[in-house]
Structure formats: C-alpha cells, structure tokens
Write an enzyme that holds these catalytic residues in place. Structure first.
Site, PDB file in Angstrom:
ATOM      1  CE  LYS A   1      -1.596   1.398   3.910  1.00 24.06           C
ATOM      2  NZ  LYS A   1      -2.351   1.496   5.177  1.00 24.06           N
TER       3      LYS A   1
ATOM      4  NE  ARG B   1      -4.345  -0.765   7.824  1.00 25.54           N
ATOM      5  CZ  ARG B   1      -3.342  -0.121   8.357  1.00 25.54           C
ATOM      6  NH1 ARG B   1      -3.457   0.436   9.558  1.00 25.54           N
ATOM      7  NH2 ARG B   1      -2.215   0.025   7.694  1.00 25.54           N
TER       8      ARG B   1
ATOM      9  CD  GLN C   1      -8.614   5.874  11.316  1.00 27.01           C
ATOM     10  OE1 GLN C   1      -9.302   4.996  11.807  1.00 27.01           O
ATOM     11  NE2 GLN C   1      -8.345   5.919  10.014  1.00 27.01           N
TER      12      GLN C   1
ATOM     13  NE  ARG D   1      -0.308  21.061  18.294  1.00 30.86           N
ATOM     14  CZ  ARG D   1       0.627  20.160  18.102  1.00 30.86           C
ATOM     15  NH1 ARG D   1       0.746  19.579  16.929  1.00 30.86           N
ATOM     16  NH2 ARG D   1       1.466  19.830  19.069  1.00 30.86           N
TER      17      ARG D   1
ATOM     18  N   GLY E   1      -1.865   7.670  16.031  1.00 28.84           N
ATOM     19  CA  GLY E   1      -1.298   8.711  15.185  1.00 28.84           C
ATOM     20  C   GLY E   1       0.186   8.583  14.906  1.00 28.84           C
ATOM     21  CB  ALA E   2       3.098   7.851  17.047  1.00 27.62           C
ATOM     22  CG  ASP E   3       1.595   6.791  10.964  1.00 33.11           C
ATOM     23  OD1 ASP E   3       2.177   7.886  11.119  1.00 33.11           O
ATOM     24  OD2 ASP E   3       0.650   6.642  10.162  1.00 33.11           O
TER      25      ASP E   3
ATOM     26  CE  LYS F   1       2.967  11.352  11.544  1.00 33.33           C
ATOM     27  NZ  LYS F   1       1.774  10.729  10.916  1.00 33.33           N
TER      28      LYS F   1
END
Length: 340
Positions: free
Chosen positions: A71, A114, A142, A166, A238-240, A244
C-alpha cells in the site's frame, strides 16, 4: 502475454465493506501473526516537504492465505486549500502462488476502516470492562472511523469527547456533524445513546476518560502523565512515522504495553521516543495484540493499571481487508477488469 487486473474505486469499496467484516479480518490476521504465519516487510516513508507532504509504503505477506502486496499512501494536508483530497493512495494485492495481481484499488478507505478497527480492538481487549467515557484526540480523516468502530465494539460507551487542541473551529464543526456522519456512513443511530462533546479543558477531559484514542500528526506530547487517572487505556494510532509523538513518554513507566508489531513500533510508533530516551526497553513490551487474542499473553491484569496499545498499522490488515472487498465486489458485480 497480457495480464487482466481487477480495479476497485473508493466508492465501490464503500458500498460493500462493513466494519463488522473488517473486525473479523483484522482479528484473524493478528492471530495469524502471533502464530508466525505472516511477514511484515520493512516500512518506507518520505517527507517531500517537511510538515506538508508525506508518503509511506507498507507491505507484507499472509502465508496462511497466500496473499502479499503493498500500500502506498500520501498525506498532503495543504491539498484542502486546493480543493483536492488530502489523503489518497493505492493498494495492490497479489496471489502468492502465482504472483498474479488479484486487485488494485483505492487505499484510503481500506486504511480508514482497518485502522478504525485496529484502535477499537485494542480498546475492547485492554480497557476496563466498565469503561463509559471515550476521548478522541484529533479530528482528521481517521476520527470518524475510530469513534464508529469503538462504539460498535464497546456498547457501554455513552460519552464521547473530541479534542483538537490546535484547531478549535474544526473541533466544534466535527462535534456538531458526528451523529449525522455515523448514521450516513455506518447506519448507526446514536442520537439517544451517546453524548458527544467538544473538549474545553483537555487536562480535565483526560482525567475523566476511561479510553483515550490518539490520532494526530503531533511531534511533541499533547497528553501529560499527571493528567491521567489509574485504569485508563490508550490506543495510540497517530504515531506511525519517525518523530511522531502524542503522549508523555513518562506514561510508559509502569504501564502495561502492547503493540501490533514490535520492530515497527520501536522504530516509528509511540514507543520510538521513550525507547530512544531510555525510559523503556523492548523487554517492557508485554506482547503483540495477536498474542493476547490467542490467549498466549494476559492483557489487562488489574483495574488500576494504565494500558497502552501502540498500533502503527501493518500491511497485513490492508491485505485481508482488501481481499474481503475484492470477494464482495465480485459477488455484487462491481469493479472493472483491464488488460496490461
């Protein structure tokens, strides 16, 4: 010799793919992973313009189902100013017996579904059974999917708070539209069952939450350890990518830590910074979520402990979800075949 490739659009996938089907596939793949029947291949990421454009490639192999593929996703937030999609990409699935492509399709909807399922499954398995209050940190692509998936798997949730520190305008707009979005996208009417609120004071909201799902692009901690009550569960989504970070690294001290893939989470997940700081090590990770589902590892062991599920997302989830979409679409006569 020409090859015939099956093409699916985002709208076609959206018509047929249901979250309940995604739950089933994601849990099955997590279990196969814990049994050593999958391979997660190295993650590739690139920043085209710092803070403005990111591409990442995730790939892998599900041996049990003889599927492999990749992907490529692109996230360009400034596209919104141009009136074009901010989140897009392509998914390619192959038959591992022949190498022949089974399908090529839009990757954004597959990813949203997913990923929503993954965060919710972590919460269902690791949060306290009596959890009522859900906090969503972030209002991006998301957020909708995390909320829908979590309330489907955790029907006792009756209060959902949404925070976008923010961008308060975006937060308020999201909260006012969320009930309608959930009904339109998932056919779920939560008008009478769930109270949705915008967060006015993040510290207070964190302290009153049972489950917290983080889905921002932050590169510095937003949630501080001293705000968090005992027994809270975190699904860190979120941290990917490297750098991050959404929660205070100190939260990992004494917490019960779980991941979707140990090497990947240590490299690009919420765990990356705490490990680099020496706050925790690989040995502090209790196990992968598949091992909990399999019963090989105990999940939550008390109502007092903080649990953290670091999910960076693995291509295995995309592969199984894409295969489900392919099978359903063919049954419905959707999609297009092209020769190359």
């Amino acid at each position: 010799m020409t090859i015939e490739i099956y093409i699916l659009s985002r709208e076609q996938i959206r018509k047929i793919l249901k979250m309940e089907q995604v739950f089933k596939g994601v849990e099955a793949v997590y279990q196969l992973k814990s049994q050593g029947k999958t391979e997660v291949w190295p993650h590739v990421a690139y920043d085209f313009i710092p803070e403005e454009g990111v591409m990442d490639i995730k790939s892998g192999y599900v041996k049990e189902m003889q599927l492999h593929g990749l992907k490529m996703l692109n996230s360009f937030p400034l596209n919104s100013e141009k009136g074009i999609s901010t989140f897009n990409g392509m998914m390619m699935v192959f038959d591992s017996n022949t190498g022949i492509p089974l399908g090529v399709m839009d990757a954004s909807y597959i990813t949203c579904m997913r990923t929503g399922a993954a965060g919710a499954i972590g919460a269902k398995i690791l949060a306290r059974e009596n959890s009522r209050n859900l906090l969503i940190l972030g209002t991006g692509n998301q957020a909708l999917y995390q909320i829908a998936a979590t309330i489907l798997l955790m029907p006792k949730i009756n209060r959902v708070r949404i925070a976008s520190p923010r961008n308060k305008d975006k937060e308020l707009k999201f909260v006012t539209s969320i009930v309608g979005q959930i009904k339109e996208e998932f056919g779920i009417d939560v008008t009478e069952t769930i109270q949705f609120e915008a967060v006015e004071n993040l510290k207070e909201a964190v302290g009153d939450s049972d489950v917290i799902i983080t889905i921002t692009r932050s590169k510095s901690p937003i949630i501080q350890k001293e705000w968090v009550k005992k027994g809270t569960h975190f699904s860190c989504v979120g941290a990917d990518m490297e750098g991050k970070q959404e929660i205070d690294p100190e939260l990992f001290i004494g917490a019960r830590i779980f991941v979707d893939d140990i090497p990947q989470c240590m490299k690009v997940g919420e765990l990356e910074i705490p490990i680099k700081m020496g706050i925790v090590t690989e040995f502090d990770i209790v196990g992968e979520i598949g091992s909990v589902i399999e019963g090989e590892v105990t999940g939550r062991s008390s109502d007092e402990e903080i649990t953290i599920y670091d999910t960076t997302g693995v291509a295995l989830l995309d592969l199984i979800t894409a295969k489900v979409a392919i099978d359903l679409a063919k049954e419905k006569g959707l999609g297009t075949f092209i020769e190359i």
